[in-house]
Design a protein around this motif. Structure first.
Motif, PDB file in Angstrom:
ATOM      1  N   TYR A 282       0.842  -1.201   0.000  1.00 62.66           N
ATOM      2  CA  TYR A 282       0.000   0.000   0.000  1.00 62.66           C
ATOM      3  C   TYR A 282       0.875   1.249   0.000  1.00 62.66           C
ATOM      4  O   TYR A 282       2.076   1.174   0.214  1.00 62.66           O
ATOM      5  N   GLN A 283       0.221   2.391  -0.248  1.00 62.36           N
ATOM      6  CA  GLN A 283       0.907   3.673  -0.210  1.00 62.36           C
ATOM      7  C   GLN A 283       0.601   4.334   1.125  1.00 62.36           C
ATOM      8  O   GLN A 283      -0.550   4.399   1.553  1.00 62.36           O
ATOM      9  N   ASN A 284       1.644   4.816   1.782  1.00 62.81           N
ATOM     10  CA  ASN A 284       1.507   5.466   3.081  1.00 62.81           C
ATOM     11  C   ASN A 284       1.982   6.907   2.929  1.00 62.81           C
ATOM     12  O   ASN A 284       3.158   7.189   3.037  1.00 62.81           O
ATOM     13  N   GLY A 285       1.036   7.821   2.632  1.00 64.30           N
ATOM     14  CA  GLY A 285       1.409   9.207   2.361  1.00 64.30           C
ATOM     15  C   GLY A 285       2.181   9.271   1.059  1.00 64.30           C
ATOM     16  O   GLY A 285       1.702   8.848   0.020  1.00 64.30           O
ATOM     17  N   GLU A 286       3.420   9.776   1.107  1.00 62.45           N
ATOM     18  CA  GLU A 286       4.269   9.852  -0.078  1.00 62.45           C
ATOM     19  C   GLU A 286       5.081   8.570  -0.287  1.00 62.45           C
ATOM     20  O   GLU A 286       5.670   8.383  -1.333  1.00 62.45           O
ATOM     21  N   ASP A 287       5.139   7.715   0.721  1.00 64.77           N
ATOM     22  CA  ASP A 287       5.973   6.522   0.662  1.00 64.77           C
ATOM     23  C   ASP A 287       5.166   5.295   0.252  1.00 64.77           C
ATOM     24  O   ASP A 287       3.942   5.262   0.365  1.00 64.77           O
ATOM     25  N   PHE A 288       5.877   4.274  -0.202  1.00 62.35           N
ATOM     26  CA  PHE A 288       5.268   3.016  -0.630  1.00 62.35           C
ATOM     27  C   PHE A 288       5.781   1.897   0.261  1.00 62.35           C
ATOM     28  O   PHE A 288       6.977   1.847   0.571  1.00 62.35           O
TER      29      PHE A 288
END
Length: 187
Positions: A74-80
């Motif tokens: 999943y994507q967490n804010g700008e991070d993956f």
């Protein structure tokens, strides 16, 4: 330390304190003079591409790069967030490292991540992926003003050009390097 003769596509060199990925290499043996290796290198951190020539047998430093298979979660804010398929550990990869690969990432998709000393360097995507078109205008028969293509939005949100006959809900194969439509997929 190895020599320039060991350079291959995909090898990572450590030059002047920076990591460079080898995109292309060519051994050249001119009729006159010594042999040399012509390379095209991409800076892993900045993305800058340069041409560099090495004398045959010159000492070069190779960086140790571990490539492992990961599954996109999943994507967490700008991070993956990815999961290592060997030991199920999760790692967070910044969006700068993921780059254009984010246009083709779906949950549960497998990718190869290159790591150097625990730091993710880049993602190796498969050459093509199958994605569904979530939105496209209906193609009008006889409309050839735009060479027979129209815009289509993929399920990842990325927009590509497809032929007029492709409709919404169609699964298509897309080249991950160029974002080109490769064809319809019949499941």
């Amino acid at each position: 330390m190895a020599t320039s003769n060991d350079i291959k596509n995909g090898s990572v060199l450590k030059l002047e304190g920076q990591l460079w990925n080898t995109l292309e290499f060519q051994h050249v043996k001119p009729g006159k003079g010594g042999a040399f290796i012509r390379t095209k290198l991409k800076n892993i951190t900045s993305g800058k591409v340069v041409d560099k020539t090495f004398n045959a047998g010159a000492k070069v430093e190779f960086a140790t790069v571990d490539r492992s298979d990961y599954q996109y979660l999943y994507q967490n804010g700008e991070d993956f967030v990815f999961m290592d398929l060997r030991d199920y550990d999760q790692i967070t990869v910044p969006s700068e490292v993921v780059g254009d690969a984010a246009n083709f990432l779906l949950e549960s998709q497998e990718v190869t991540i290159a790591m150097h000393e625990g730091t993710p360097l880049y993602l190796d995507m498969p050459p093509s992926v199958v994605l569904e078109i979530t939105y496209t205008e209906p193609g009008l028969q006889g409309d050839r003003s735009n060479a027979g293509t129209k815009s289509a939005t993929l399920e990842t949100g990325h927009e590509i050009q497809v032929p007029l006959f492709v409709d919404q809900g169609t699964r298509v194969k897309v080249d991950t390097r160029t974002s080109e439509y490769l064809g319809r997929v019949n499941d």
